[in-house]
Design a protein around this motif. Sequence first.
Motif, PDB file in Angstrom:
ATOM      1  N   LEU A  83      15.733   8.613  -6.477  1.00 39.11           N
ATOM      2  CA  LEU A  83      15.514   8.545  -5.016  1.00 39.11           C
ATOM      3  C   LEU A  83      15.778   7.039  -4.674  1.00 39.11           C
ATOM      4  CD1 LEU A  83      12.163  10.616  -4.613  1.00 39.11           C
ATOM      5  CD2 LEU A  83      14.669  11.326  -4.266  1.00 39.11           C
ATOM      6  N   GLY A  84      15.960   6.998  -3.456  1.00 41.96           N
ATOM      7  CA  GLY A  84      16.026   5.576  -2.648  1.00 41.96           C
ATOM      8  C   GLY A  84      14.921   5.595  -1.711  1.00 41.96           C
ATOM      9  N   PHE A  85      14.615   4.493  -1.060  1.00 39.38           N
ATOM     10  CA  PHE A  85      13.357   4.546  -0.058  1.00 39.38           C
ATOM     11  C   PHE A  85      13.876   5.290   1.288  1.00 39.38           C
ATOM     12  CE2 PHE A  85      12.928   0.148  -1.909  1.00 39.38           C
ATOM     13  CZ  PHE A  85      11.702   0.415  -2.375  1.00 39.38           C
ATOM     14  N   THR A  86      14.989   5.541   1.607  1.00 39.84           N
ATOM     15  CA  THR A  86      15.230   6.433   2.602  1.00 39.84           C
ATOM     16  C   THR A  86      14.868   8.073   2.318  1.00 39.84           C
ATOM     17  OG1 THR A  86      17.603   6.683   1.886  1.00 39.84           O
ATOM     18  CG2 THR A  86      16.984   5.082   3.582  1.00 39.84           C
ATOM     19  N   ASP A  87      14.775   8.354   1.127  1.00 42.11           N
ATOM     20  CA  ASP A  87      14.236   9.614   0.633  1.00 42.11           C
ATOM     21  C   ASP A  87      12.831   9.956   0.865  1.00 42.11           C
ATOM     22  OD1 ASP A  87      16.884  10.630  -0.121  1.00 42.11           O
ATOM     23  OD2 ASP A  87      16.618   9.043  -1.676  1.00 42.11           O
ATOM     24  N   LEU A  88      12.099   8.841   0.875  1.00 47.31           N
ATOM     25  CA  LEU A  88      10.482   8.940   1.200  1.00 47.31           C
ATOM     26  C   LEU A  88      10.234   9.409   2.440  1.00 47.31           C
ATOM     27  CD1 LEU A  88       9.317   5.732  -0.674  1.00 47.31           C
ATOM     28  CD2 LEU A  88       9.325   7.805  -1.574  1.00 47.31           C
ATOM     29  N   THR A  89       9.198  10.534   2.582  1.00 44.66           N
ATOM     30  CA  THR A  89       8.568  11.129   3.579  1.00 44.66           C
ATOM     31  C   THR A  89       7.238  10.440   3.934  1.00 44.66           C
ATOM     32  OG1 THR A  89       7.998  12.873   2.426  1.00 44.66           O
ATOM     33  CG2 THR A  89       9.954  12.918   3.646  1.00 44.66           C
ATOM     34  N   GLY A  90       6.538  10.002   2.932  1.00 42.34           N
ATOM     35  CA  GLY A  90       5.228   9.594   3.302  1.00 42.34           C
ATOM     36  C   GLY A  90       4.525   8.457   2.254  1.00 42.34           C
ATOM     37  N   VAL A  91       3.663   7.777   2.605  1.00 44.24           N
ATOM     38  CA  VAL A  91       3.080   6.901   1.772  1.00 44.24           C
ATOM     39  C   VAL A  91       1.508   7.029   1.831  1.00 44.24           C
ATOM     40  CG1 VAL A  91       2.641   4.235   1.299  1.00 44.24           C
ATOM     41  CG2 VAL A  91       4.947   5.030   1.884  1.00 44.24           C
ATOM     42  N   VAL A  92       0.798   7.238   0.794  1.00 39.14           N
ATOM     43  CA  VAL A  92      -0.458   7.402   0.662  1.00 39.14           C
ATOM     44  C   VAL A  92      -1.270   6.222   0.091  1.00 39.14           C
ATOM     45  CG1 VAL A  92      -2.507   8.807   0.118  1.00 39.14           C
ATOM     46  CG2 VAL A  92      -0.456  10.168   1.052  1.00 39.14           C
ATOM     47  N   VAL A  93      -1.859   5.621   0.795  1.00 38.62           N
ATOM     48  CA  VAL A  93      -2.549   4.414   0.197  1.00 38.62           C
ATOM     49  C   VAL A  93      -4.195   4.604   0.013  1.00 38.62           C
ATOM     50  CG1 VAL A  93      -3.063   2.129   0.116  1.00 38.62           C
ATOM     51  CG2 VAL A  93      -0.973   2.845   1.390  1.00 38.62           C
ATOM     52  N   THR A  94      -4.641   4.454  -1.357  1.00 39.18           N
ATOM     53  CA  THR A  94      -6.256   5.021  -1.728  1.00 39.18           C
ATOM     54  C   THR A  94      -7.106   4.082  -0.694  1.00 39.18           C
ATOM     55  OG1 THR A  94      -5.972   3.537  -3.466  1.00 39.18           O
ATOM     56  CG2 THR A  94      -5.414   5.834  -3.853  1.00 39.18           C
ATOM     57  N   HIS A  95      -6.555   3.022  -0.374  1.00 44.87           N
ATOM     58  CA  HIS A  95      -7.732   1.951   0.191  1.00 44.87           C
ATOM     59  C   HIS A  95      -6.803   0.775   0.509  1.00 44.87           C
ATOM     60  CE1 HIS A  95      -7.790   0.417  -4.035  1.00 44.87           C
ATOM     61  NE2 HIS A  95      -8.499  -0.671  -3.518  1.00 44.87           N
ATOM     62  N   GLN A  96      -7.583  -0.203   1.560  1.00 41.36           N
ATOM     63  CA  GLN A  96      -6.776  -0.960   2.226  1.00 41.36           C
ATOM     64  C   GLN A  96      -6.740  -2.284   1.626  1.00 41.36           C
ATOM     65  OE1 GLN A  96      -8.373  -4.036   3.278  1.00 41.36           O
ATOM     66  NE2 GLN A  96     -10.314  -3.521   2.793  1.00 41.36           N
ATOM     67  N   HIS A  97      -6.927  -2.551   0.119  1.00 41.46           N
ATOM     68  CA  HIS A  97      -6.747  -3.885  -0.499  1.00 41.46           C
ATOM     69  C   HIS A  97      -5.443  -4.145  -0.453  1.00 41.46           C
ATOM     70  CE1 HIS A  97     -11.162  -3.775  -2.153  1.00 41.46           C
ATOM     71  NE2 HIS A  97     -10.961  -4.189  -1.157  1.00 41.46           N
ATOM     72  N   ALA A  98      -5.022  -5.253  -0.357  1.00 38.84           N
ATOM     73  CA  ALA A  98      -3.452  -5.719  -0.380  1.00 38.84           C
ATOM     74  C   ALA A  98      -2.768  -5.488  -1.559  1.00 38.84           C
ATOM     75  CB  ALA A  98      -3.340  -7.560  -0.025  1.00 38.84           C
ATOM     76  N   VAL A 115       2.658   6.463   6.936  1.00 47.07           N
ATOM     77  CA  VAL A 115       1.597   5.507   6.198  1.00 47.07           C
ATOM     78  C   VAL A 115       0.196   6.271   6.314  1.00 47.07           C
ATOM     79  CG1 VAL A 115       0.502   3.628   5.478  1.00 47.07           C
ATOM     80  CG2 VAL A 115       2.849   3.640   5.785  1.00 47.07           C
ATOM     81  N   ALA A 116      -0.314   6.787   5.467  1.00 50.54           N
ATOM     82  CA  ALA A 116      -1.634   7.346   5.556  1.00 50.54           C
ATOM     83  C   ALA A 116      -2.844   6.380   4.734  1.00 50.54           C
ATOM     84  CB  ALA A 116      -1.746   8.920   4.842  1.00 50.54           C
ATOM     85  N   LEU A 117      -4.048   6.492   5.535  1.00 48.23           N
ATOM     86  CA  LEU A 117      -5.282   6.115   4.952  1.00 48.23           C
ATOM     87  C   LEU A 117      -6.486   7.058   4.917  1.00 48.23           C
ATOM     88  CD1 LEU A 117      -5.480   2.060   5.804  1.00 48.23           C
ATOM     89  CD2 LEU A 117      -5.194   2.910   3.569  1.00 48.23           C
ATOM     90  N   GLY A 118      -7.421   7.048   4.353  1.00 43.99           N
ATOM     91  CA  GLY A 118      -8.825   7.786   4.399  1.00 43.99           C
ATOM     92  C   GLY A 118      -8.984   7.528   5.827  1.00 43.99           C
ATOM     93  N   GLU A 119      -9.779   8.519   6.393  1.00 44.89           N
ATOM     94  CA  GLU A 119     -10.171   8.648   7.830  1.00 44.89           C
ATOM     95  C   GLU A 119     -11.070   7.723   8.117  1.00 44.89           C
ATOM     96  OE1 GLU A 119     -12.108  11.980   9.297  1.00 44.89           O
ATOM     97  OE2 GLU A 119     -13.220  12.386   7.450  1.00 44.89           O
ATOM     98  N   HIS A 120     -11.914   7.004   7.178  1.00 43.51           N
ATOM     99  CA  HIS A 120     -13.003   6.218   7.326  1.00 43.51           C
ATOM    100  C   HIS A 120     -12.700   4.700   6.903  1.00 43.51           C
ATOM    101  CE1 HIS A 120     -15.683   9.273   8.845  1.00 43.51           C
ATOM    102  NE2 HIS A 120     -15.323  10.046   7.786  1.00 43.51           N
ATOM    103  N   GLU A 121     -11.266   4.521   6.594  1.00 42.58           N
ATOM    104  CA  GLU A 121     -10.995   3.009   6.163  1.00 42.58           C
ATOM    105  C   GLU A 121     -10.958   2.257   6.832  1.00 42.58           C
ATOM    106  OE1 GLU A 121     -11.686   1.497   3.637  1.00 42.58           O
ATOM    107  OE2 GLU A 121      -9.987   1.518   2.298  1.00 42.58           O
ATOM    108  N   THR A 122     -11.179   1.096   7.044  1.00 38.23           N
ATOM    109  CA  THR A 122     -11.042  -0.242   7.807  1.00 38.23           C
ATOM    110  C   THR A 122     -10.274  -1.353   7.446  1.00 38.23           C
ATOM    111  OG1 THR A 122     -12.880  -1.412   6.987  1.00 38.23           O
ATOM    112  CG2 THR A 122     -13.385   0.038   8.720  1.00 38.23           C
ATOM    113  N   LEU A 123      -9.644  -2.010   8.286  1.00 39.45           N
ATOM    114  CA  LEU A 123      -8.717  -3.049   7.964  1.00 39.45           C
ATOM    115  C   LEU A 123      -9.261  -4.500   8.115  1.00 39.45           C
ATOM    116  CD1 LEU A 123      -5.421  -1.705   9.404  1.00 39.45           C
ATOM    117  CD2 LEU A 123      -6.113  -1.644   7.042  1.00 39.45           C
TER     118      LEU A 123
END
Length: 350
Positions: A83-98, A115-123
């Motif tokens: 795959l390449g980057f253009t084949d990705l449809t989603g990015v799930v991030v477990t939490h907001q740390h850099a 790009v998806a984060l948990g519903e209660h995550e803060t930045l």
Amino acid sequence: MHGLSITVTGHEQKAAWRDKILPPVEQIREDVWSIPVPFPNHPLRYTLSYLLIGRDEAVLVDPGWASDEGWRHLAAGLRRGNLGFTDLTGVVVTHQHADHLGLAARVREASRAWVALGEHETLHLPAVGDVAAWIAADRVRLALWGVPEERLDEITLGERWLSTQKALAAPDLRLAGGSLVPAGGLGLRVVATPGHTPGHVCLVDEAHGLIFSGDHVLPRISPNISLQIPGPANPLADYYQSLDLIGFDDEMEVCPAHEYRFSGMRRRVEALLEGNRARSAEVLRVLAGGAARSVWDIARSLSWSRGWDSLQGPPLRLALAETASHLVYLESQGLNVHIPVRDPLPAVAP
């Protein structure tokens, strides 16, 4: 801890951890790949990103720290999955740390993936125009915790930290606990696991027998559970509840964001619970001595893996915030700790 132990499954990863080198890209299931992304100038050294290929869709979990080197490693890992980057449809991030969210913005730009984060995550970004007030309030809180005047500049969150936060991707989607990641053919169930951060999530892949645990459960390290102001009132209590939610199976393979894969989630959860309870007991012993008057006094009297005197900058701040979280938890259990933890000033909105 009393014989509780995990079973290492990522043997090459553990060898790399021992030898302090980057582990290899690994195919851990037919359509699941583990891709290490460098985390420079940090003891953790790398973040384990995961590529999951579904039915005409592909999702990346925790793309890692933002750097050109990390981008090259991520691209090489995708190529291993054809795959390449253009084949990705989603990015799930477990939490907001850099070291998890850092590359998400660049991946989104290259792929148009959500790009998806948990519903209660803060930045943790201060309100526009309130940066100076936010930094000043942070300094007041640290002084309340007893940080000596000469150490305040060292650990106050400043412009450099804020610039890193501003570069992080804002999510396109929010994932609720119990929901499925919206990607065809994957069947990834979201488990809300606050504690390490307010909106941390783990992902359960029943079909492949995998749990993607982010930083919530690691094979060797106990994740930092910090009191954040503003933030959840009792993060350690949240963490205990979250461990109960995820500690349901010893047979599934755990895919953490750092170190190496393992099985024995239930056993590891028991060890983490025991370790945190031991830390609370240590805090109580310091309080019983009667000399401690601040979070700083307690923290410097606790045992730290590399010793208190070695803690500087961000690690020192984390040690203080962890100590504060134990004080808040103990107070919630009916103990009067007599240590100022909560800021008496109005909170500056994040």
